[in-house]
Design a protein around this motif. Structure first.
Motif: not given
Lengths: 336, 638
Positions: B557-558, B585-586, B613-617, B622-624
């Motif tokens: 993905a990265v 995320a980790c 950064e985009a993947l983290q967003n 999703m976490q929210a």
């Protein structure tokens, strides 16, 4: 200025309440904390204005008024003088701890050895525990300190004395201060003060030359008896440190030794030179040791001093018989 | 110690101790029950009270022992009694702890005094023993015992007197001065006692520190007196001072004295006191002194390592950055770089933790983080102080040691692939040799494979580089990289499944490759389905470790050149269906951390950074949105 005087007055009232009033049983940790804040404020006033005669005068006047009022309210209360302000937190603490009405919760706070840092009264919680720890640690370590030194306490006091003198010099009050300290010393305290003076003269920092000068001049010119006491109270090693460090002291020390010798009389009964004026009396043997130590430390001095002693011996008739001239006997003892 | 006769009735004062000036009258009010009676009669009140809660026999029996000790300590101020006090402090504080619990269970002070008539005297005497009051633990317990005896609402004369006594003791302890001359002078000079005592203590510590620092003067002549003679005594005296911040320079000097002389040994009790203070986190020593403590005391070193393990492994949701911070703050990597012996101990503990945890991922990443912090510290050391790295890894296979310890940032990215191929084939050869010879010396063989794997775990940066390369879509040369990855996740070859696992890893790679190089939209649904199946611990045996597949997925993905929106979408789908949001995320954060440390070719750095950064967003959103109910249905862990 007026508000400072008002605050001073209320702080002193607070000290009296803390020490004598039953009202402290209503105190909580926040009252305690703010009481210490006010005490610190007074310490600050002292350090800021003690060298300012005008402000100091006004404050002393204010203190007198307040003390008068407090005497009426709390008959047993002790007066707070301007110099007392420098140790205001200590006064507050003593007052509180001696007040039987102090709530036990406050006592616990003061003696708590592991107070949480965020309790809101960081400065006061565990205050007494820290003091006790510190005093105890000094006692635990003191047997380990090398016996030759004057002692950490005298050294610290000497250092503090130098700091104080440094602050007073610019106002020309250093000698006055030394006189007043000396007046308060008797007996063992006076002897202790001699150790402190020596330690002060041996502190080594660049900024203290002026303080050294003032202290030395005061000692040599105005305090012959304190100088003599210093010469007899100090361990020889310390005296020699002073001799090496200060030329003026070296010469004064030599004169003291000559004075001691001149005051000796020969006791036919004991077959010995004795000296009864200084306290404690220096023996003939001790006097010889002083001269020997001086010669060892400053070999260049030996010839001069021996010449002087010889001249004195001649003025005594220049006999080589023991017991007739203290100078002659000293010289023969030194040549052994 | 002088004075403290105020308030003394003279009735019972120190008839027993025979001192001319004795502080012990403070214990008077509490001792009025039995002070004049013989020891046998002391037990009588307790015997009469047997029907109610009896003090524990140990509390009562030991009271006499400690009373005798306290009397002896108070009578002579000789080095021997001081030593005896220091050496008894630990036992004393556990006794005080027992006493405290006893005091707190009894209803009233009057009753306590009836049961333990000597108690007041003991506490009073201990309060005036500076060795006891200098020690944080003992002092705290002593005060707590006094509070326990304080009655908020005294019911009789005894309790009122006890209250007064407690107040008086505490007041005198904190405000009375022993040295009247000094006190007078300080008053004139306006110096508060607290500051004065602090200065004296600091001065004493400085003088003693200087003495300790003097080098050994006997130069090997065993019969000559030398300055080292005082080391043992000084360390014994320092037992109560281990948590006193002002004494720290002296304690540091004792610990850091070079061990040149046989007579310069430190007292065991001193080291034990330090270890215990260290584990209670009340030690205030400089870093270097702590390192020296570890050299002197193995138990405190073990304690430090275990506490690091515990703090890292118990913190849920900890970030990789936080782990690096925890590891560096533990001071252990620095100590390890300076002292090979410390590194060997730490590594042994890691080795057995890794075995016990069966390759738990947190343990593995802790070991990797620790090793990289250690290597950084080694690089910071002056070259002349640095021991060859080989000495630090005596059990590791020497042929791969230096290549593994080399950091990816230390060579051009073009060389990574070649380096990894070499590493992989060397390790493969090594394991095959050992595994083939299994019949003859299996234990030794297993040991060697384990050591090779342990080194790979320590240097897992190369495993991460190989997944990164696998994620860049290159088809050629993937065999050795996949082998390295599989070995990292499946070191044991249990049931001889490695070949099968290798095949599965290859298939997983092919799926991912298909997924991330397919034309955008729609992503082949069956591929995603298969991935989710691979990420869930299914019934198939041998299962491929989900974290292996997962790390491949993330790296694809990265690093792949597929449009960002497609990669995001794939990650989103797979993560949602497998429920691995936190883990993803980790893993992204740790990838980011590694790349920022320089393990990415600079031309590609900006692109990769933007993708992360985009993947983290995506994951954050999703976490929210992740509802607790949903999270309960997904309980996979990697």
């Amino acid at each position: 200025m007026e508000s400072a005087l008002r605050n001073l007055s209320s702080s002193v009232e607070l000290l009296a309440v803390a020490a004598h009033s039953g009202a402290v049983d209503q105190w909580d940790d926040h009252s305690l904390s703010s009481a210490f804040d006010w005490a610190r404020y007074c310490e600050h006033l002292f350090s800021r204005f003690h060298n300012n005669p005008a402000v100091r005068g006004a404050m002393e006047e204010q203190l007198q008024l307040t003390n008068g009022r407090l005497r009426a309210a709390f008959p047993g209360s002790t007066e707070v003088s301007f110099p007392d302000l420098s140790r205001c937190q200590h006064h507050l603490l003593i007052g509180l701890l001696n007040n039987p009405k102090l709530p036990i919760s406050i006592m616990k706070l003061l003696f708590d050895s592991n107070a949480p840092a965020d309790s809101g009264c960081v400065d006061v919680s565990g205050l007494c525990s820290r003091i006790i720890q510190c005093k105890s640690a000094c006692k635990v370590l003191s047997p380990l300190t090398p016996p030759s030194a004057v002692g950490a306490d005298a050294e610290v006091q000497g250092g503090l004395l130098m700091e104080r003198l440094g602050a007073l010099i610019t106002h020309g009050r250093a000698e006055h201060f030394l006189d007043s300290v000396l007046r308060g010393c008797e007996g063992a305290a006076a002897e202790h003060f001699c150790l402190v003076i020596a330690a002060a003269l041996l502190t080594r920092t660049n900024s203290e030359t002026a303080s050294h000068e003032v202290l030395l001049d005061w000692l040599l010119k105005e305090q012959p008896s304190t100088l003599e006491r210093t010469c007899s109270a100090l361990p020889t090693a310390r005296l020699m440190d002073l001799v090496k460090e200060h030329l003026k002291f070296r010469d004064a020390y030599r004169d003291v030794l000559k004075k001691w010798a001149s005051e000796m009389e020969y006791s036919i009964g004991d077959g010995e030179w004795v000296q009864s004026r200084t306290n404690p009396p220096a023996s003939f043997q001790k006097l010889t040791e002083h001269f020997q130590a001086l010669f060892e430390t400053c070999p260049s001095l030996r010839d001069d001093v021996e010449k002087e002693l010889n001249a004195l011996k001649i003025s005594d008739g220049d006999f080589d018989v023991r017991g007739l001239s203290v100078w002659g006997d000293l010289l023969s003892e030194l040549h052994k | 110690m002088t004075r403290r006769v105020n308030g003394c009735s003279g009735l019972l004062l120190c008839g027993g101790c025979g001192l001319t000036s004795c502080p012990h009258d403070l214990s008077l009010p509490l001792s009025k029950f039995t002070w004049t009676r013989g020891p046998m009669s002391l037990l009588q009140p307790a015997i009469q009270l047997q029907h109610t809660t009896e003090p524990l026999p140990s509390v009562q029996e030991e009271l006499q022992f400690w009373m005798d000790k306290a009397v002896a300590w108070g009578q002579a101020d000789s080095p021997d009694t001081q030593r005896d006090t220091s050496l008894h402090l630990r036992r004393l504080s556990s006794y005080l702890q027992e006493l405290l619990s006893h005091i707190n269970t009894v209803r009233s002070t009057t009753e306590t005094m009836k049961r333990l008539p000597l108690l007041g005297q003991l506490l009073g005497r201990l309060c005036w023993n500076p060795h006891v009051t200098a020690d944080d633990t003992s002092r705290g317990l002593l005060f707590q015992c006094l509070w326990g005896l304080y009655s908020e609402e005294p019911s009789d004369a005894v309790e009122r007197k006890a209250n007064q006594w407690i107040r008086r003791v505490l007041c005198q302890l904190s405000t009375e001065e022993d040295d009247a001359a000094a006190e007078k002078l300080m008053k004139r000079m306006g110096v508060p006692p607290k500051e004065y005592h602090l200065k004296v203590l600091t001065k004493m510590v400085a003088v003693l520190q200087e003495n300790i620092g003097k080098s050994c003067s006997s130069l090997g002549n065993i019969n000559q007196r030398c300055s080292c003679d005082s080391i043992l005594a000084t360390s014994e005296v320092c037992v109560p001072l281990v948590s006193c911040p002002e004494a720290a320079p002296l304690i540091g000097a004792l610990l850091q004295r070079p061990a040149t002389c046989v007579r310069a040994a430190l007292s065991e009790d001193f080291l034990e006191a330090l270890s215990s203070a260290f584990s209670r986190k009340v030690l205030s020593l400089e870093d270097q002194a702590v390192v020296s403590l570890w050299i002197h005391s193995l138990s405190s070193l073990e304690e430090a390592v275990l506490s690091l393990l515990e703090s890292v492994l118990s913190s849920k949701g900890s970030t990789p950055q936080r782990m690096v911070q925890q590891v560096s703050q533990s001071l252990l990597p620095k100590a390890c770089a300076q002292h090979c012996s410390i590194f060997l101990v730490v590594n042994d503990i890691f080795r057995s933790t890794l075995k016990q945890s069966e390759g738990n991922n947190s343990v593995k990443s802790l070991i990797q983080t620790f090793t990289s912090c250690f290597l950084r510290e080694v690089a910071l050391l002056q070259p002349q102080k640095c021991v060859s790295l080989k000495a630090f890894f005596p059990q590791s296979p020497q042929s791969v040691l230096v290549p593994l310890l080399t950091l990816p940032s230390e060579m051009p990215p073009e060389a990574w692939s070649h380096h990894l191929n070499w590493l992989s084939s060397s390790l493969q050869r090594l394991t095959e040799e050992e595994e083939e010879g299994e019949g003859r010396s299996s234990t030794r063989g297993h040991q060697r494979v384990f050591e090779a794997w342990f080194l790979l775990v320590q240097c897992a940066h190369w495993v991460q580089v190989s997944v990164q390369l696998l994620g860049t879509n290159r088809l050629e040369d993937r065999g050795p990289l996949l082998w390295l990855l599989t070995f990292y996740h499946h070191p044991t070859n249990r049931g001889h499944h490695r070949d099968l696992q290798l095949v599965q890893a290859g298939e997983a790679w092919l799926h991912l490759h298909a997924l991330f190089s397919a034309p955008p939209h729609p992503a082949p649904a069956d591929c995603q389905q298969l991935l989710v199946a691979l990420l869930s611990p299914g019934p198939q045996r041998p299962a491929l470790c989900p974290s292996l597949v997962f790390s491949l997925l993330l790296n694809f993905a990265v690093f792949s050149h597929q449009p960002l929106s497609c990669s995001t979408q794939v990650l989103h789908t797979v993560v949602r269906r497998s429920g691995l949001v936190e883990e993803a995320a980790c893993a992204l954060r740790s990838l980011e951390l590694r790349l920022s440390a320089g393990s990415c070719s600079s031309s590609d750095a900006t692109r990769v950074h933007l993708r992360i950064e985009a993947l983290q967003n995506t994951l954050t959103h999703m976490q929210a949105a992740w509802s607790p109910a949903e999270s309960q249905t997904h309980t996979h862990t990697l």
